[in-house]
Design an enzyme around this catalytic site. Structure first.
Site, PDB file in Angstrom:
ATOM      1  N   GLN A 126       1.004  -1.420  -0.178  1.00 18.70           N
ATOM      2  CA  GLN A 126      -0.441  -0.313  -0.118  1.00 18.70           C
ATOM      3  C   GLN A 126       1.350   1.476  -0.136  1.00 18.70           C
ATOM      4  O   GLN A 126       1.550   1.975   1.317  1.00 18.70           O
ATOM      5  CB  GLN A 126      -1.010  -0.241   1.331  1.00 18.70           C
ATOM      6  CG  GLN A 126      -1.826   1.058   1.568  1.00 18.70           C
ATOM      7  CD  GLN A 126      -2.496   0.482   2.417  1.00 18.70           C
ATOM      8  OE1 GLN A 126      -2.206   0.278   3.773  1.00 18.70           O
ATOM      9  NE2 GLN A 126      -3.696   1.830   2.419  1.00 18.70           N
ATOM     10  N   GLY A 127       1.086   1.761  -1.000  1.00 19.37           N
ATOM     11  CA  GLY A 127       1.366   3.208  -1.412  1.00 19.37           C
ATOM     12  C   GLY A 127       0.636   4.371  -0.794  1.00 19.37           C
ATOM     13  O   GLY A 127       0.370   5.470  -1.454  1.00 19.37           O
ATOM     14  N   SER A 129       1.026   6.082   2.410  1.00 19.37           N
ATOM     15  CA  SER A 129       1.446   7.367   3.140  1.00 19.37           C
ATOM     16  C   SER A 129       2.664   8.000   2.456  1.00 19.37           C
ATOM     17  O   SER A 129       3.540   6.871   2.234  1.00 19.37           O
ATOM     18  CB  SER A 129       2.349   6.321   5.166  1.00 19.37           C
ATOM     19  OG  SER A 129       1.092   6.316   5.614  1.00 19.37           O
ATOM     20  N   SER A 161       4.521  -0.833   4.124  1.00 20.33           N
ATOM     21  CA  SER A 161       5.158  -2.702   4.908  1.00 20.33           C
ATOM     22  C   SER A 161       4.381  -3.325   3.814  1.00 20.33           C
ATOM     23  O   SER A 161       4.391  -3.235   3.096  1.00 20.33           O
ATOM     24  CB  SER A 161       3.127  -2.726   5.864  1.00 20.33           C
ATOM     25  OG  SER A 161       3.031  -2.059   6.448  1.00 20.33           O
ATOM     26  N   GLU A 244     -10.291  -1.569   5.225  1.00 18.68           N
ATOM     27  CA  GLU A 244      -8.463  -1.773   6.593  1.00 18.68           C
ATOM     28  C   GLU A 244      -9.134  -1.511   7.783  1.00 18.68           C
ATOM     29  O   GLU A 244      -8.749  -2.352   8.968  1.00 18.68           O
ATOM     30  CB  GLU A 244      -7.976  -1.089   6.272  1.00 18.68           C
ATOM     31  CG  GLU A 244      -6.477  -0.636   7.068  1.00 18.68           C
ATOM     32  CD  GLU A 244      -5.468   0.442   6.381  1.00 18.68           C
ATOM     33  OE1 GLU A 244      -4.537   0.156   6.825  1.00 18.68           O
ATOM     34  OE2 GLU A 244      -5.505   1.345   5.468  1.00 18.68           O
ATOM     35  N   SER A 372      -4.779   7.137  12.618  1.00 17.17           N
ATOM     36  CA  SER A 372      -4.715   6.937  14.672  1.00 17.17           C
ATOM     37  C   SER A 372      -5.570   6.909  14.990  1.00 17.17           C
ATOM     38  O   SER A 372      -6.751   7.321  15.040  1.00 17.17           O
ATOM     39  CB  SER A 372      -3.077   7.895  14.856  1.00 17.17           C
ATOM     40  OG  SER A 372      -4.100   9.073  14.983  1.00 17.17           O
ATOM     41  N   GLU A 374      -6.645   8.813  17.231  1.00 21.65           N
ATOM     42  CA  GLU A 374      -6.883  10.483  17.730  1.00 21.65           C
ATOM     43  C   GLU A 374      -7.839  10.835  16.506  1.00 21.65           C
ATOM     44  O   GLU A 374      -8.650  11.601  16.333  1.00 21.65           O
ATOM     45  CB  GLU A 374      -5.353  10.833  17.686  1.00 21.65           C
ATOM     46  CG  GLU A 374      -5.299  11.588  18.845  1.00 21.65           C
ATOM     47  CD  GLU A 374      -4.002  10.207  18.386  1.00 21.65           C
ATOM     48  OE1 GLU A 374      -3.241   9.977  19.856  1.00 21.65           O
ATOM     49  OE2 GLU A 374      -3.510   9.605  18.548  1.00 21.65           O
TER      50      GLU A 374
END
Length: 386
Positions: A126-127, A129, A161, A244, A372, A374
């Site tokens: 997965q590209g 971030s 990852s 996800e 995240s 948050e």
């Protein structure tokens, strides 16, 4: 589980358990039970075994290698795989890219990629971030300029990852700088063997290589690898992230780690007494058992109709938030119970305890990837406020 299962569903659970017992190598099962992550070849071999039954992509149409299982059967399958434990189907292929192609892909893209995704003939990463664009994903700056029948891609992806295992990458790229930052983003499929791609390792705190930086320098990507409409890739991203986040809860894994904690507490002794005989520890285990049960029930509540799921898009954030935080609590307890032996690192990484503390370190990332905690709280706050 609290579902009232039909005789057919109970038979399906028994069939899954029998399949795992017969086909999963005992050595792989034990390594995963001790906290190790499956290797590349172990993952491929097991996914191909699952693919023979249609279980590698259980929710996909049969024409693309799936089994068209119902929601309850899918939950049973995932629960049994995680509780065994066994390698689960490669998440980027099955839970992320596959559903995106089914929803937004062209017939040619579905025909070519989906069978290969199911068998793990092609391994995707997965590209998403980038430096400065993690949780604020819409701030990404990797560009793709169209020149004739190709896009020329330049930029950098990070925290990617398993990119060192992957053959391809699905990526978000900026094809226009006009309008809101969520606009002008496109969803591309990129062959990692293309000239101009460099993959560099990022070594994580557990001492292993899960993460990578991916640099793209004038990488040519065929226009046919665009998924969905140009400049509308944010729609693909939102669809993918909902899948996800619900999967990251890992309900069956939480149950398996709780059982591992009980096993350690029963085996370990302090001052001649078993750790499990301590009333405070039994109280903690009971509380965690209640939390895992609550997560199981919450996950079951997500087994709604498609229309209801669309009406409650924030529900995936509930699962992601609670599930990942519970995983951290369980791995913290396991690392504590392992004691000094858990700090030992054998050169072969094959002792019974040498991966328990590194697994605790690895679990700190679960409340970051996929958005995240948050970010999940912000999503939930917006949903509650209407």
């Amino acid at each position: 589980m609290d579902l009232d299962l039909s005789p057919e569903q109970l038979a399906f659970r028994a069939d899954v358990r029998r399949f795992i017992d017969e086909r999963l190598p005992a050595a792989v099962r034990e390594r995963l039970r001790q906290g190790h992550l499956p290797g590349r070849e172990e993952t491929i071999a097991w996914q191909r075994a699952l693919a023979e039954r249609g279980w590698a992509a259980p929710h996909w149409p049969k024409e693309y290698g799936g089994a068209e299982l119902g929601q309850v059967e899918r939950l049973i399958l995932l629960d049994e795989l995680q509780r065994a434990p066994a390698p689960v189907p490669q998440v980027f292929n099955i839970n992320m890219l596959g559903p995106v192609l089914l929803e937004f892909g062209t017939p040619a893209q579905r025909d070519f990629f989906l069978p290969r995704l199911a068998r793990l003939d092609l391994w995707f990463c997965q590209g998403f971030s980038e430096p400065g664009a993690g949780s604020d994903l819409a701030a990404l700056r990797t560009t793709a300029q169209r020149r004739g029948d190709v896009y020329v891609v330049n930029g950098q992806k990070t925290w990617t990852s398993m990119a060192h295992h992957a053959d391809w990458m699905f990526a978000l790229v900026r094809t226009s700088s006009e309008g809101r930052k969520q606009e002008g983003i496109s969803f591309l499929l990129i062959d990692l063997k293309s000239p101009g791609i460099t993959v560099r390792p990022i070594w994580s705190i557990d001492g292993s290589r899960h993460l990578n930086e991916v640099f793209l320098d004038n990488v040519e990507v065929p226009v046919g690898n665009l998924v969905g409409e140009e400049n509308k890739g944010w729609n693909c991203a939102r669809f993918l992230l909902a899948n996800e986040r619900s999967g990251i809860a890992n309900v069956g894994l939480c149950r398996q780690r709780l059982e591992m904690a009980r096993e350690l507490a029963t085996q370990r002794r302090h001052a001649g007494r078993r750790l499990i005989d301590d009333a405070a520890l039994r109280h903690e285990l009971a509380l965690l058992d209640a939390e895992v049960r609550a997560l199981e029930v919450t996950n079951q509540r997500f087994l709604l109709t498609a229309s209801e799921q669309a009406r409650l898009p924030a529900f995936a954030s509930v699962l992601k938030l609670k599930g990942t935080e519970l995983q951290q609590q369980l791995n913290t307890l396991i690392a504590t119970l392992a004691g000094p032996l858990g700090l030992e690192r054998a050169a072969s990484h094959e002792t019974a305890t040498d991966w328990l503390v590194p697994r605790y370190f690895f679990s700190r990332a679960t409340s970051i990837y996929g958005g995240s905690s948050e970010i999940q709280k912000e999503i939930l706050a917006r949903a509650l406020l209407g």
